[in-house]
Design a protein around this motif. Structure first.
Motif: not given
Lengths: 466, 246, 189
Positions: C2, C10, A67, A62-64, C6, A78
């Protein structure tokens, strides 16, 4: 210093404690009325809990998704592993603009990262625009509640602060007049703000947008007048779909303040033409908490503050007694993840009454996690040695009926024979600060039972009939 | 039906009359309960202090003591809740699972197993009911104000069925009394303040007899009542129900 | 750096997440989608509902409601100040009354969906001293579920507005008119 010592300081002013307790109970009662009025409220809690569980179980994906959607919207994304990186990213963005003045709406994440002192140290003027936050910013205090940051203050305290900083009349304590003074003062700040920082209540993976909920309108005013919007969010703010907001917006304000919804539920998806929007996604210990099966549910929190309002300990000890950005029951399960040694007394600042769990709109088993943190702290040697030894002793004592029976006899005898002044001395016996000890009976139950005839006779005249 | 009486350690030592009343009340309701002499404690004081590991021998002792009974009845919802919820730390053998399911708070046993909802007898006093958090929120023996405005529950129904009784309506129906096990000494200041506030709610609304089904809360509240020398009598519900006069 | 963070975040999320659980379907809970309910709830949170016999009445009704408004902004009638996306801040700051079109009303909480397309300028609905939203009463739904179900998207920016700006940050005393509009009138037709 532990929670009990800080709580005792708060308790010294008994009238103020009463006032604090009653003010927050009033909010709890408003919450109750709002909850009772929605027949499906308990179903909504279950749905919210399941949606959050699901989101955590696919968090990396979900984060991807979020984004990618945000970037497609023209938003800069960021990533910050910790508070220091979060602060550095924001300072960098401000400097890129050549800006020196920022306005900020409420964000517990920026409190957690101690952004304000960092920016101020680097020459940036930071103005908190939420009224409660502005009050405590003037006073150089930390918020004592996540929804009601200045709830520890009385209107007279605010009057004194505004007299000092805003030139209101000395002794003026009318909330209406004080709020108007803050409105005028902050309007000038809004109009001059170059960069606006906001928190995030919900981040929608599907749309790449963020949702910010306020009653004052300060987030909208700040963001929409400044050239740059920086939204700061923890990784746990995600929800999958736009329609999931139906569930969460119905729960949030009702749980927080008893309102049917916040005045403004604002959806920021793309920057306005010619302006910039940035989202800073922050970990700062959250992925670690995700990896603790007993405690990961704490990441479902939507920061409504209901557990604080209902907590009988919080109401009587004040938010500052927790010495952590998020106080109260939820703070007591979040804080040991950040620094177990520093916050080791917080999981014990609870009677485990379970009211926090019952009001939680996303069904976090808060009191069960408090219990489990106690075990983690016990295993890690973070409870006082004297306690540990006495518990080991009790463990042996209570695993044997014979040893237990003898020691019980001894204790009761001692209690009967020793003078009241000794058994009730506060220095030996914390129980006796406000309570009498039970009057020790001559016989324990087991001693009485042994003396009864083997087959206990039925009472002659049954006094209770069914 | 083979029923064991579990008398928690502090009741055994300080409130034997509550154990006696529990035993006699069960008899009046047609249940011959047996008191296994090997029993000690449920281990909650240790576990709540973060010493679950040290409590494991106590848990095992508890299971060994009670595994042959159909029901284990105790006048303390908090201990029962601990057995049901926190004995998950033991290997879940048949015996452990049986004991966890067989543990009942006295009032829960009367209401759920014996299916008794009303009793005959008079208790002409103004009675304030203290809901124990573990009984109410943990064992669901009463409605919770977090969920519904309806004030209902097992003990409330039993008491309301008595002649001449008047139940106190409190401002805060189900706020915690502040006992909290070892909390009462590790956070003595807050604990005392919570107890004082709870008692004050009863005083304001005219409680003459303060009761409940969990003796641990009542021990704490009684200590406050006696220190402040208030004209309130604290009794376990078993004492009231056992001593009824028709 | 950053992008390193990331990847670290992840990877940690992937490694530490629990086994996947299902995403529930949210039912439509039904509810009362009436103007009466909407009116009652909005009044309880400090807003006002005024019925228009038709949009033709708009100007005269506003004149009655806001006789002192000098600087007005609206695409719906002859307002005094033209506002567009590039209007400078100092002009926006002088607006007394903004009159805009709301898209959906929510009966359970008195909220009205206001998309950017209807705002003239993103800051206008909060910077104006007073806000009036015109709403077709047939666009009232019962709950937030139904409101979100009807939204094609949330566009670039949009918000639900439920009543005037308010705060209770001083001793839990409710004060209307914190930073945003001091009043909200919903003109139903």
């Amino acid at each position: 210093m532990n929670h009990a010592i800080r709580a005792d300081k708060f308790l010294l002013d008994a009238d103020r404690t009463t006032w604090h307790d009653e003010t927050l109970w009033f909010v709890r009662e408003k919450r109750d009325r709002a909850v009772y009025a929605v027949p499906e409220f308990q179903e909504l809690r279950e749905l919210a809990s399941q949606i959050k569980d699901h989101t955590l179980s696919r968090l990396d994906l979900y984060l991807q998704e979020f984004e990618a959607a945000a970037q497609a919207n023209g938003v800069h994304v960021h990533w910050a592993a910790d508070a220091a990186e979060h602060n550095a990213i924001i300072l960098d963005l401000i400097r890129q603009q050549g800006a020196t003045r920022i306005v900020k709406s409420k964000s517990m994440l920026t409190e957690e990262c101690h952004l304000n002192p960092y920016l101020i140290q680097h020459g940036i003027e930071v103005v908190d625009t939420d009224l409660g936050e502005r009050i405590i910013q003037f006073r150089e205090e930390a918020p004592s509640h996540i929804v009601l940051p200045a709830i520890h203050l009385k209107k007279e305290d605010v009057g004194d602060t505004f007299h000092l900083h805003l030139g209101t009349e000395k002794g003026e304590s009318d909330p209406q007049l004080l709020t108007e003074a803050a409105r005028q003062h902050l309007r000038a700040k809004f109009l001059a703000g170059q960069v606006a920082i906001s928190g995030v209540n919900f981040a929608v993976a599907e749309t790449g947008g963020v949702v910010v909920c306020t009653n004052e309108g300060n987030a909208d005013l700040g963001v929409n007048l400044a050239a740059v919007h920086i939204a700061c969010m923890g990784i746990e703010k995600l929800i999958p779909r736009l329609t999931d907001l139906g569930v969460f917006t119905r729960l949030l304000a009702r749980s927080a303040t008893g309102q049917p919804v916040t005045t403004y539920t604002s959806h920021f998806t793309k920057p306005a033409a010619g302006k910039e929007m940035h989202i800073v996604i922050v970990d700062n210990g959250r992925t670690q908490q995700l990896g603790r099966p007993d405690f990961r549910a704490s990441l479902k929190c939507i920061r409504c503050g209901a557990c604080m309002n209902t907590c009988p300990v919080y109401r009587r000890s004040g938010g500052h007694s927790y010495d952590f950005t998020v106080p109260g029951p939820i703070g007591a399960i979040l804080s040991p993840n950040i620094d177990m040694k520093k916050h080791r007394s917080l999981p014990f600042a609870s009677t485990l009454c379970g009211s926090c769990t019952d009001v939680c709109p996303v069904k976090i088993d808060i009191h069960t996690q408090l219990y489990k943190w106690r075990q983690v702290l016990g295993e890690a040697g973070e409870i006082p040695a004297s306690k540990k030894w006495s518990m080991k002793f009790m463990g042996r004592l209570l695993a044997s009926a014979r040893v237990y029976g003898l020691s019980g006899q001894f204790a009761r005898q001692a209690l009967r024979l020793l003078p009241h002044g000794l058994t009730h001395a506060a220095s030996f016996n914390a129980w006796a600060v406000a309570r009498e000890l039970p009057e020790p009976p001559k016989q324990s139950f087991r001693e009485w039972y042994q003396q009864q005839p083997k087959s206990v006779p039925q009472p002659q005249t049954p006094q209770v009939t069914v | 039906m083979k029923v064991a009486l579990f008398v928690p350690c502090y009741i055994d030592q300080f409130y034997p009359q509550v154990g006696v009343a529990t035993l006699q009340l069960l008899e009046k309701l047609g249940v011959q309960a047996h008191f296994p002499a090997q029993q000690t404690c449920c281990g909650q004081p240790l576990a709540n202090s973060g010493c679950e590991r040290e409590a494991l021998p106590i848990y095992k002792h508890f299971v060994n003591t009670f595994q042959d009974y159909d029901y284990i009845v105790a006048p303390s919802g908090s201990c029962v809740y601990h057995v049901r919820k926190h004995f998950d730390k033991l290997d879940q053998t048949d015996e452990v699972q049986h004991v966890r399911g067989a543990a009942y708070d006295l009032i829960d046993f009367i209401s759920t197993v014996l299916k008794v909802e009303t009793l005959r007898g008079a208790f002409p006093h103004k009675v304030g009911l203290h809901l124990s958090c573990h009984g109410q929120r943990g064992l669901h023996q009463a409605n919770e104000s977090e969920m519904t405005p309806v004030r209902d529950g097992q003990l409330r129904r039993l008491l309301a069925s008595l002649d001449g009784i008047e139940l106190t309506e409190l401002s805060r129906n189900d706020e915690c009394c502040g006992f909290g096990g070892t909390f009462c000494v590790s956070e003595a200041g807050i604990s005392a303040r919570m107890g004082q506030d709870r008692v004050a709610d009863h005083v304001r609304h005219g409680t003459q007899v303060l009761t409940g089904s969990d003796m641990s809360c009542l021990m704490h509240l009684e200590g406050i009542v006696r220190r402040a020398q208030l004209p309130i009598r604290v009794m376990h519900a078993a004492e009231i129900l056992n001593g009824l006069t028709a | 750096m950053s992008s390193a963070s990331r990847n670290r975040i992840l990877l940690a999320a992937q490694a530490n997440k629990p086994a996947e659980t299902p995403l529930p379907t949210v039912p439509d809970f039904g509810g009362e989608a009436t103007a009466e309910r909407f009116t009652a709830v909005l009044s309880s949170i400090g807003g006002t509902v005024v019925w228009l016999d038709g949009l033709g009445q708009l100007g005269s009704t506003l004149q009655q409601l806001f006789p002192e408004a000098r600087n007005t902004a609206s695409p719906l009638f002859d307002a005094t100040v033209p506002i567009h996306a590039d209007t400078p801040t100092h002009v926006l700051a002088e607006i007394d009354l903004a009159v805009l079109t709301g898209e959906i009303g929510v009966a359970e909480n008195g909220a009205i969906w206001l998309p950017e397309a209807n705002m003239l300028h993103r800051a206008l609905p909060t910077i104006t001293q007073h806000l009036a939203l015109v709403l077709d009463h047939r666009r009232i739904v019962a709950t937030m579920h139904q409101a979100y179900a009807q939204l094609p998207s949330t566009g670039s920016y949009g918000k639900f507005v439920a009543g005037p700006s308010k705060t209770a940050d001083i001793e839990q005393s409710l004060v209307i008119g914190a930073h945003g509009a001091r009043s909200l009138v919903v003109l139903l037709y």
